[in-house]
Design an enzyme around this catalytic site. Structure first.
Site, PDB file in Angstrom:
ATOM      1  CE1 TYR A 143      -3.373   2.439   0.828  1.00  0.00           C
ATOM      2  CE2 TYR A 143      -1.958   3.193   2.175  1.00  0.00           C
ATOM      3  CZ  TYR A 143      -3.589   3.826   1.797  1.00  0.00           C
ATOM      4  OH  TYR A 143      -4.065   4.574   2.008  1.00  0.00           O
ATOM      5  CG  ASP A 245       4.813   3.780   1.333  1.00  0.00           C
ATOM      6  OD1 ASP A 245       5.586   4.242   2.838  1.00  0.00           O
ATOM      7  OD2 ASP A 245       4.427   3.526   0.668  1.00  0.00           O
ATOM      8  CE  LYS A 273       0.890   4.644   9.084  1.00  0.00           C
ATOM      9  NZ  LYS A 273      -0.372   5.334   9.321  1.00  0.00           N
TER      10      LYS A 273
END
Length: 433
Positions: A143, A245, A273
């Site tokens: 993702y 990522d 994050k």
């Protein structure tokens, strides 16, 4: 136990009359009533009905120091009094960029965004603009944000996804045009033969290979021995950029992310994050020769809230602590996480429940399966995900909050006493499954 949810149910009814679906992100959908929280501190959450939860979601990973750490509150409050947004440069963004440079192996130059999807999109645009090539290799089960060009084959129905070694792109949502996949090349992860064949079919057209270096949006799957090194060599041989990522793994698996822990340096890295402990910051970091395409204005990169002063004040405080206290924070988090993993495994074995547990301790995934290993999305899809959803609900009833698909995050605020309480609650929940 059964939780009291009277006020939560009332708020959910009210929300559905004003908010589409009653929630502001699909990731917050639950089979029943979503969590309505009153406050969060350390390793715990308190909902509007007075229920208390030990939290292993941590805002989907950002709260690496636990909820509402004092240093973050102080940094954010102080900046709020100086100014909220400038649309101008400021010292803090330089200091954060310098800290990222010192911590992350690939970070020779840095640009900031607000959320991971933006930074991932920037990395892909940069790869195409820098190389002059159109195609991006993406892996099934990975993702990279919810924007159309990459929202394909994250968790597709296997009967629509084609053969395992040569999957076909499946849009992740209605409204994602199939033509968006025209320059997206899909292949299987953790399979160097499949990747090599894919590159051969598209030789000279591929700008970048993008991946989660530890696959956290589909379990918590680590790359097989030698896989990342082989991918790095393929990229070097073919003039392809390697993008990691690290929105989830960055500053969580190690101070320099998965690339530091695993010893493979990509050309570009995407972060978010944990880098600001809960504030909305993301970053694109990369080798100077590649980032120069942004620096020179060849590849566009913009955003009103990029390097937002309040969020950057939070990032500066969090990264400084993670960097300077690395020898205490990371080993302790890993120790507690592995203790929890081992305890859960022992409980499952004692109760005769087939369960596999993957992860590093800083994060880990539970699978209901008889399999001895999970290597990729197809393996993950074959696990009993409906049982995991039921377990999630039972854990909530016992005061334990986890990511519904079975992913658990640890923080610096968790304690041995928290682990003891969690294992007691887990045994009760699993016994009721």
């Amino acid at each position: 136990m059964t939780r009291k949810l009277d006020r939560s149910n009332a708020l959910y009814e009210r929300a559905r009359a004003a908010i589409a679906g009653g929630v502001s992100s699909d990731a917050r959908r639950l089979p029943g009533t979503p969590l309505y929280l009153e406050k969060a501190h350390g390793s715990r959450l308190w909902d509007v009905d007075g229920n208390t939860y030990l939290d292993y979601v941590l805002g989907q990973g950002p709260a690496i120091l636990g909820h509402s750490p004092e240093l973050l509150a102080e940094a954010v409050s102080a900046q709020m009094r100086r100014g909220v947004t400038y649309s101008a440069q400021h010292l803090t963004e330089i200091e954060v960029a310098e800290r990222v440079q010192s911590m992350v192996p690939c970070a020779e130059l840095v640009r900031f965004n607000s959320v991971g999807s933006e930074a991932a999109h920037a990395a892909i645009r940069l790869a195409r603009g820098h190389t002059g090539r159109p195609k991006i290799v993406k892996f099934e089960g990975h993702y990279h944000g919810w924007l159309d060009p990459v929202l394909f084959s994250v968790h597709p129905p296997v009967d629509q996804a084609g053969p395992g070694d040569h999957p076909v792109p499946v849009p992740g949502s209605a409204g994602v045009a199939a033509r968006q996949a025209a320059d997206l090349v899909l292949t299987a992860w953790n399979d160097i033969e499949a990747l090599t064949a894919t590159i051969a079919r598209h030789r000279g057209e591929i700008a970048a290979i993008v991946m989660e270096p530890v696959l956290c949006n589909t379990g918590a799957i680590t790359p097989e021995e030698g896989y990342l090194a082989a991918v790095r060599q393929l990229c070097d041989d073919e003039g392809i950029l390697l993008i990691f990522d690290e929105v989830i793994t960055g500053f969580r698996l190690a101070p320099g992310g998965a690339q530091q822990r695993l010893g493979i340096t990509p050309d570009l890295g995407v972060f978010g994050k944990a880098m600001a402990g809960g504030m909305q910051v993301s970053a694109l970091a990369g080798k100077a020769t590649v980032m120069e395409s942004i620096a020179a204005g060849k590849v566009a990169h913009a955003g009103t809230f990029n390097s937002h002063p309040v969020a950057m004040a939070g990032a500066r405080a969090v990264l400084e602590l993670l960097d300077e206290k690395r020898d205490d924070i990371y080993p302790r988090m890993e120790r507690l996480g592995r203790r929890l993993m081992d305890g859960i495994g022992a409980i499952a074995s004692r109760l005769g429940v087939p369960m596999l547990i993957h992860g590093t301790g800083h994060l880990f995934q539970l699978y209901f399966t008889e399999a001895t290993d999970i290597r990729n999305y197809r393996d993950f899809a074959a696990t009993d995900r409906s049982a995991m959803a039921r377990l999630h609900g039972l854990l909530l009833d016992e005061g334990i909050n986890t990511v519904p698909r079975g992913l658990w995050f640890l923080s610096a605020a968790h304690t041995d006493e928290d682990i003891d309480q969690t294992l007691t609650a887990f045994e009760k929940a699993l016994s009721r499954l």
